[in-house]
Design an enzyme around this catalytic site. Structure first.
Site, PDB file in Angstrom:
ATOM      1  N   GLU A 328       0.848  -1.194   0.000  1.00 30.38           N
ATOM      2  CA  GLU A 328       0.000   0.000   0.000  1.00 30.38           C
ATOM      3  C   GLU A 328       0.881   1.241   0.000  1.00 30.38           C
ATOM      4  OE1 GLU A 328      -4.164  -1.020   2.258  1.00 30.38           O
ATOM      5  OE2 GLU A 328      -2.553  -0.172   3.462  1.00 30.38           O
ATOM      6  N   CYS A 329       0.672   2.117  -0.970  1.00 34.06           N
ATOM      7  CA  CYS A 329       1.348   3.409  -1.043  1.00 34.06           C
ATOM      8  C   CYS A 329       2.865   3.239  -0.928  1.00 34.06           C
ATOM      9  CB  CYS A 329       0.787   4.361   0.002  1.00 34.06           C
ATOM     10  SG  CYS A 329       1.155   6.103  -0.331  1.00 34.06           S
ATOM     11  N   GLY A 330       3.469   3.567   0.198  1.00 34.03           N
ATOM     12  CA  GLY A 330       4.902   3.398   0.335  1.00 34.03           C
ATOM     13  C   GLY A 330       5.344   1.970   0.108  1.00 34.03           C
TER      14      GLY A 330
END
Length: 437
Positions: A328-330
C-alpha cells in the site's frame, strides 16, 4: 455510558492533536480511563492517542464505514470514563460527495454519536472575529452542538480578554486559553506528525502538554460539558474486513508503519495471525506466512537502506514466487523497480513490479478512493469494491503492469493511480479502510 467530547476546529493546523493528547493525559493523570478515536483517514494520530491514554485508539470514518461498523468500533469506549475523539481538517470539511452515508466530515460523527464539540480556535491576527467564526460553526448545521472553545496561541492577556468578551457576547463558553509561545507542539513531517514510535521523547512531550493545559484550561468545566454518546444498536457481530491470509507477514518499522489499527484488529478477529518483520533491519518475511503485506510509510526517507538490504529483497522475491505480496502506497513504491528521492537520486527497489516513482518534483495526491478490482488481490476477488484513502507526494514515472482496479475519487472521477499486478504481487496507492458492501 462514558462522557464524550469531539475536539475539532475551523481548519487544519490549529492544534487539535496537541490539545487532544494533552487533555487525554491530564484526565488519565486524574485517574480516569480515557478512550480516544480519530475521525477521518489518519494513520498517525491514533498511535499518539494510544501513547497518551494507554488504550488503543482507532479511526472512524463516515465516508468509508457504515453506521454498524462505526458503532462496533465506538463500543470499545463503553468501559471508559471519558471518550475524546479528534476530528480532521475543519469541522464540516469532507469530500465533494457522500460515501457510505456521509462525506467524511467530523460533523457527521458528532451528529451521529451525539458528541458535543470542543472547538480549538487560533485567534492569531484577530480578536472579535474569532467569535464570528465560532458562531458560524455553531449555527451551520442542526444536530451538531458546540460545547465551548479552547483558544490556542493567544498573544497576550489583553488579546485573550478581547476574544473572551466577544465569545461571551454570543454565549459560547471559553474553557481556557493557551499562550502563543507554549512549547507543546509536536514534531511534523510532510505527511503530518512524526510517528509516535519514531520519537523517543513522545511521552515527555505529551506530559509537558498536559501540564500546560492543566495550567491554562478549566478541566472541570470541560468535563462537565461532555455528554453521553448515542451509541447505535450494536451489531450481533462486529463488521468484518476480510484478512488477506491466515498468517500474514507484515512489514513494520519506520519505513512501513501506515496501517489503520482497526484493520489489524479485524484481521485478528477473523482468526488471522500477524507476524511482523523489519525491511530496514534487513529481515525476511516469516517463512510460514501465506501472504506478505507492506504498508505505507516513508520509504523515500530510507530508500538507500532498502536498496542496500539485499537479504530482505531476495527473501521477498523468493516469497512472491509462490505466495501473494501486496503493498500500500509506500509499500507499493518499495515493490516497484525504482524510487527517485527528493534529491534526484534513483534507488533500486525490490523489482516485483515495474512501478517507477519519484519525489524529485513533489505533487500532492490526496483524497478518498473507491476501487473496483479488475484482478484479484489478497483477500479480495475480481469485482470487489474497496474504500480507502490516498495521501502522498510521489509522482508516477512509469506504471507498466496491468491495472489492479478501476479507481475513482469521492466525486466519481477516475484517477491514474490504479494500482497494478504482476504475478503474485499487487499494489495500490490507496490505503484500505473498509469493504464496500
Amino acid at each position: 455510558m462514558p462522557a464524550s467530547l469531539l475536539i475539532s476546529a475551523p481548519a487544519s493546523g490549529v492544534g487539535k492533536t496537541t490539545l487532544t493528547l494533552a487533555l487525554a493525559r491530564a484526565y488519565r493523570d486524574r485517574g480516569l480511563k480515557v478512550q480516544c478515536f480519530k475521525s477521518g483517514p489518519d494513520y498517525i494520530d491514533p498511535a499518539f492517542h494510544t501513547a497518551a491514554t494507554g488504550r488503543a485508539s482507532v479511526n472512524i470514518d463516515s465516508w468509508a464505514m457504515d453506521r454498524a461498523t462505526i458503532g462496533a468500533l465506538a463500543a470499545r469506549g463503553e468501559d471508559s470514563d471519558l471518550v475524546l475523539a479528534e476530528g480532521s481538517m475543519g469541522l464540516f470539511d469532507g469530500s465533494a460527495a457522500k460515501g457510505v452515508w456521509g462525506t467524511g466530515a467530523t460533523a457527521d460523527i458528532a451528529e451521529m454519536m451525539g458528541w458535543p464539540v470542543l472547538l480549538v480556535i487560533d485567534p492569531s491576527g484577530q480578536a472579535q472575529t474569532a467569535a464570528a467564526i465560532a458562531t458560524g460553526l455553531r449555527d451551520f448545521r442542526a444536530g451538531v452542538r458546540i460545547a465551548g472553545v479552547v483558544l490556542n496561541r493567544v498573544a497576550s492577556p489583553r488579546h485573550e480578554k478581547l476574544v473572551r468578551d466577544a465569545l461571551a457576547g454570543v454565549d459560547i463558553p471559553v474553557f481556557g486559553a493557551l499562550p502563543r509561545h507554549a512549547a507543546i507542539a509536536l514534531p511534523e513531517r510532510h505527511l503530518g506528525l512524526v510517528q509516535a514510535e519514531e520519537h523517543g521523547e513522545v511521552d515527555g512531550l505529551i506530559a509537558e502538554a498536559a501540564r500546560v493545559v492543566t495550567t491554562h484550561v478549566d478541566l472541570d468545566a470541560v468535563l462537565q460539558a461532555a455528554a453521553p454518546a448515542r451509541l447505535p444498536q450494536r451489531p450481533s457481530s462486529p463488521a468484518v474486513v476480510t484478512p488477506p491470509g491466515q498468517r500474514i507477514a507484515l512489514a513494520r518499522d519506520s519505513a512501513f508503519s501506515f496501517v489503520y489499527p482497526h484493520m489489524l484488529e479485524a484481521w485478528r478477529a477473523a482468526g488471522a495471525e500477524i507476524a511482523t518483520f523489519s525491511p530496514l533491519a534487513n529481515e525476511a518475511p516469516d517463512a510460514g506466512a501465506d501472504v506478505c503485506w507492506l504498508p505505507g510509510g516513508y520509504p523515500e526517507l530510507h530508500a538507500g537502506r532498502i536498496a542496500a538490504n539485499t537479504r530482505f529483497r531476495r527473501a521477498l522475491t523468493s516469497f512472491a514466487e509462490t505466495r501473494p505480496v501486496h503493498g500500500e502506497c509506500g509499500g507499493y513504491m518499495a515493490l516497484g523497480g525504482g524510487l527517485t528521492d527528493a534529491g534526484g537520486v534513483r534507488h533500486e527497489m525490490v523489482g516485483l513490479l515495474g512501478l517507477e516513482t519519484s519525489f524529485a518534483q513533489r505533487r500532492l495526491h490526496l483524497g478518498y478512493r473507491l476501487a473496483e478490482l479488475v484482478v484479484p488481490m489478497p483477500g479480495h476477488q475480481v469485482g470487489a469494491r474497496l474504500r480507502g484513502h490516498e495521501f502522498h507526494y510521489s509522482t508516477i514515472v512509469s506504471q507498466p503492469d496491468p491495472s489492479l482496479a478501476v479507481v475513482r475519487d469521492a466525486a466519481g472521477t477516475g484517477v491514474a493511480e490504479t494500482g497494478s499486478r504482476r504475478g503474485n504481487t499487487t499494489g495500490t496507492f490507496f490505503h484500505l479502510i473498509a469493504e464496500d458492501r
